[in-house]
Write an enzyme that holds these catalytic residues in place. Structure first.
Site, short mmCIF file in Angstrom:
data_model
loop_
_atom_site.label_atom_id
_atom_site.label_comp_id
_atom_site.label_asym_id
_atom_site.label_seq_id
_atom_site.Cartn_x
_atom_site.Cartn_y
_atom_site.Cartn_z
N ARG A 54 0.80 -1.22 0.00
CA ARG A 54 0.00 0.00 0.00
C ARG A 54 0.84 1.28 0.00
NH1 ARG A 54 -2.76 -4.15 2.18
NH2 ARG A 54 -0.67 -4.57 2.91
N THR A 55 1.82 1.35 0.89
CA THR A 55 2.55 2.61 1.06
C THR A 55 3.34 2.94 -0.21
OG1 THR A 55 2.70 2.09 3.40
CG2 THR A 55 4.12 3.85 2.61
N LYS A 97 25.24 -5.66 -2.83
CA LYS A 97 26.70 -5.76 -3.02
C LYS A 97 27.43 -5.01 -1.92
CE LYS A 97 26.24 -5.64 -8.06
NZ LYS A 97 26.46 -4.75 -9.22
N ARG A 146 11.53 4.02 3.46
CA ARG A 146 11.14 3.00 4.45
C ARG A 146 12.37 2.17 4.75
NH1 ARG A 146 5.98 -0.96 4.36
NH2 ARG A 146 5.08 0.97 5.18
N HIS A 196 5.37 5.99 11.45
CA HIS A 196 4.83 5.84 10.09
C HIS A 196 3.80 6.96 9.93
CE1 HIS A 196 3.53 4.17 6.42
NE2 HIS A 196 3.16 2.96 6.78
C1 NCD Z 1 2.16 -1.36 8.10
C2 NCD Z 1 3.64 -1.11 8.13
O1 NCD Z 1 4.38 -1.53 7.24
O2 NCD Z 1 4.05 -0.43 9.06
N1 NCD Z 1 1.61 -1.51 6.83
C3 NCD Z 1 1.35 -0.38 6.10
O3 NCD Z 1 2.19 0.46 5.89
N2 NCD Z 1 0.08 -0.23 5.68
C4 NCD Z 1 1.68 -2.30 9.10
C5 NCD Z 1 2.19 -3.71 9.10
O4 NCD Z 1 3.12 -4.08 8.42
O5 NCD Z 1 1.59 -4.49 9.86
#
Ligand code: NCD
Length: 301
Positions: free
Chosen positions: A50-51, A78, A100, A128
């Site tokens: 999703r993100t 590498k 991320r 997040h």
């Molecule tokens: C979450 C995350 O990656 O922090 N997912 C997301 O971004 N929608 C939650 C998760 O991984 O459970």
């Protein structure tokens, strides 16, 4: 706003401005020209559905160029460091870097090494922030208000950056948060963030919104619950445990039959796909907020 690294960087006014701007872009199907000529780079060192997809689509809807970097398959394998990866990709002059990373604080480091605006798309179990903003947007759209809402967050809070960001964001807008789950999954002292805690699932009873979290087994070094079956039996969100009209949210990915019953996830009170849609609007609003005021790079013919 220079970067978006944590909900702690935001005032209530910032949150309200971003939500209002997300509301304006939510209904627009056409592309907006605001980020034409700018590059948005997504840098993912952890998996994402999703993100990653919503940031990329958000940038495209604002007419930015996009480049998606995934650590898997790159020179990170590498031995290239985060710093060298950022310095290398910054040579393309990105206006924003969405990052991320499994390590807490990685986005703060990236912000030191680049001129770009940095957006934290998840750092370890820390923060997040765009997830919390899209969750507020979803609640506001579905329930018409944020102030005074009761939200129960159920499940693996201890490993969850989503929970940490959301607890702070809900406190900022005057909503009440209750954390519910086995004591091993509720961080000690978390009440200092302005929430209460309960270990029995019946404590979701008074909530307007039940926000379900998955067991983040990739972050668990030992067993935090006896078994997933036992977790599901005691804390899994089933239709029988909900009142009619009680809204249900989940950041995804969901594990049907563990933390959430499939009938709840697909039921009339589920806002899970609304959250995905909200992710696009809110990330457009965040990119616009960070970048639209900055001059585009001069194009020399
Ligand atoms: C979450 C995350 O990656 O922090 N997912 C997301 O971004 N929608 C939650 C998760 O991984 O459970």
């Amino acid at each position: 706003m220079r970067h978006l690294l944590s909900i702690g960087d935001l005032s209530r006014d910032d949150v309200e401005r971003i939500l209002a701007s997300a509301d304006r872009v939510a209904g627009i199907d056409d592309k907006l020209p605001s980020l034409k000529g700018k590059l948005v780079l997504t840098l993912f060192f952890e998996s994402s559905t999703r993100t990653a997809s919503s940031f990329e689509l958000a940038a495209k809807r604002l007419s930015a160029d996009t480049m998606s970097f995934k650590a898997a398959g790159s020179s990170v394998e590498k031995g290239e460091s985060l710093k060298d990866t950022v310095l290398t990709l910054s040579a393309y002059d990105p206006a924003a870097i969405v990052v991320r990373h499994p390590h807490i604080g990685a986005p703060q480091l990236v912000a030191r090494w680049t001129e770009a605006a940095v957006v934290n798309a998840g750092d370890g179990k820390h923060q997040h922030p765009t997830q919390a903003l899209l969750d507020l947007f979803t609640m506001q759209q579905a329930l018409g208000r944020l102030e005074g809402l009761h939200v129960a967050i159920v499940g693996d809070v201890v490993h969850s950056r989503v929970a940490r960001s959301l607890i702070q964001a809900l406190a900022l807008v005057g909503a009440h948060t209750r954390l519910v789950g086995p004591p091993t999954l509720l961080p000690t002292g978390i009440e200092a963030l302005g929430c209460d805690t309960a270990t029995e699932v019946e404590a979701i009873d008074t909530a307007d919104v039940v926000y379900v979290l998955r067991m983040q087994r990739e972050r668990m070094e030992s067993a935090f619950v006896p078994s997933l079956r036992e977790y599901a039996a005691r804390w899994g969100i089933t239709p029988e445990r909900l009142r009619p009209g009680q809204k249900v949210m989940h950041p995804g990915p969901i594990n049907r039959g563990v933390e959430i019953d499939g009938r709840v996830a697909d039921g009339p009170d589920s806002l899970i796909l609304e959250q995905v849609r909200a992710g696009l609007a809110v990330r457009m609003a965040v990119l616009q907020d960070l970048l639209a005021a900055r001059p585009a790079l001069e194009v020399v013919a």
